[in-house]
Scaffold this active site. Structure first.
Site, mmCIF file in Angstrom:
data_model
loop_
_atom_site.group_PDB
_atom_site.id
_atom_site.type_symbol
_atom_site.label_atom_id
_atom_site.label_comp_id
_atom_site.label_asym_id
_atom_site.label_seq_id
_atom_site.Cartn_x
_atom_site.Cartn_y
_atom_site.Cartn_z
ATOM 1 N N ALA A 1 0.904 -1.270 0.036
ATOM 2 C CA ALA A 1 -0.020 -0.071 0.005
ATOM 3 C C ALA A 1 0.831 1.199 -0.034
ATOM 4 O O ALA A 1 0.946 2.088 0.965
ATOM 5 C CB ALA A 1 -1.034 -0.084 1.276
ATOM 6 N N HIS A 2 1.687 1.167 -0.880
ATOM 7 C CA HIS A 2 2.506 2.478 -0.998
ATOM 8 C C HIS A 2 2.980 2.460 -2.509
ATOM 9 O O HIS A 2 2.924 1.480 -3.382
ATOM 10 C CB HIS A 2 3.752 2.413 -0.007
ATOM 11 N N ALA A 3 3.822 3.664 -2.899
ATOM 12 C CA ALA A 3 4.667 3.796 -4.249
ATOM 13 C C ALA A 3 5.846 4.288 -3.821
ATOM 14 O O ALA A 3 6.077 4.818 -2.740
ATOM 15 C CB ALA A 3 3.790 4.548 -5.203
ATOM 16 N N ARG B 1 1.291 -0.505 -5.209
ATOM 17 C CA ARG B 1 1.382 -1.740 -4.973
ATOM 18 C C ARG B 1 0.828 -2.284 -3.541
ATOM 19 O O ARG B 1 0.750 -1.511 -2.547
ATOM 20 C CB ARG B 1 2.621 -2.566 -5.196
#
Ligand code: TYD
Length: 133
Positions: free
Chosen positions: A50-52, A98
């Site tokens: 839960a980040h880029a 993602r």
């Protein structure tokens, strides 16, 4: 970068009657790597990621078991990739959102990253990601 820039890369496998050996050497990936980390003992039903990353590229391998990587780009295109082979990995270029989910019992996700850990390279809020330029 978009989900069309994702790539599955085969990792060379050396087989003999003592088992298999796979190796990731400089040149296999389109970036130089400076860090390896791995996720394990992930409770079933939880998700990670839960980040880029603003700049960093990563290469994810299911060393054991399986899990699914759900990726999204700034255009809203979305792709899910299930990894379950220790001799292949998913290349994730910079600036893709993602999430990792569906970890099987005993699975291990190894990540080869283009740089050392830097919290400043993370975008952890989805709206910030969509609006980042
Ligand atoms: P986090 O980014 O939440 O993991 P994931 O994206 O796999 O769900 O990281 C969990 C914690 O670990 C967070 O406090 C940052 C820290 N961390 C490091 O110190 N070094 C690292 O190389 C990584 C990947 C995370």
């Amino acid at each position: 970068m978009t989900v069309y820039d994702l790539k599955i890369i085969d990792i060379p496998k050396i087989e003999d009657n003592r088992g298999n050996l796979s190796v990731i050497e400089a040149g296999l990936l389109p970036f130089e790597f400076k860090r390896v980390y791995y996720l394990y003992d992930v409770p079933s039903g939880t998700y990670r990621g839960a980040h880029a990353h603003k700049e960093q590229w990563e290469f994810l391998i299911a060393l054991s078991g399986s899990f699914t990587v759900v990726l999204q780009d700034v255009n809203g295109d979305k792709v899910g990739v299930t990894l379950n082979k220790p001799n292949e990995g998913l290349l994730i270029p910079r600036m893709l959102w993602r999430e990792l989910e569906g970890f099987s019992s005993g699975s291990v996700c190894m990540v080869v990253a283009s740089d050392v850990y830097d919290e400043g390279d993370y975008i952890r809020d989805y709206n910030d990601y969509i609006n980042y330029n």
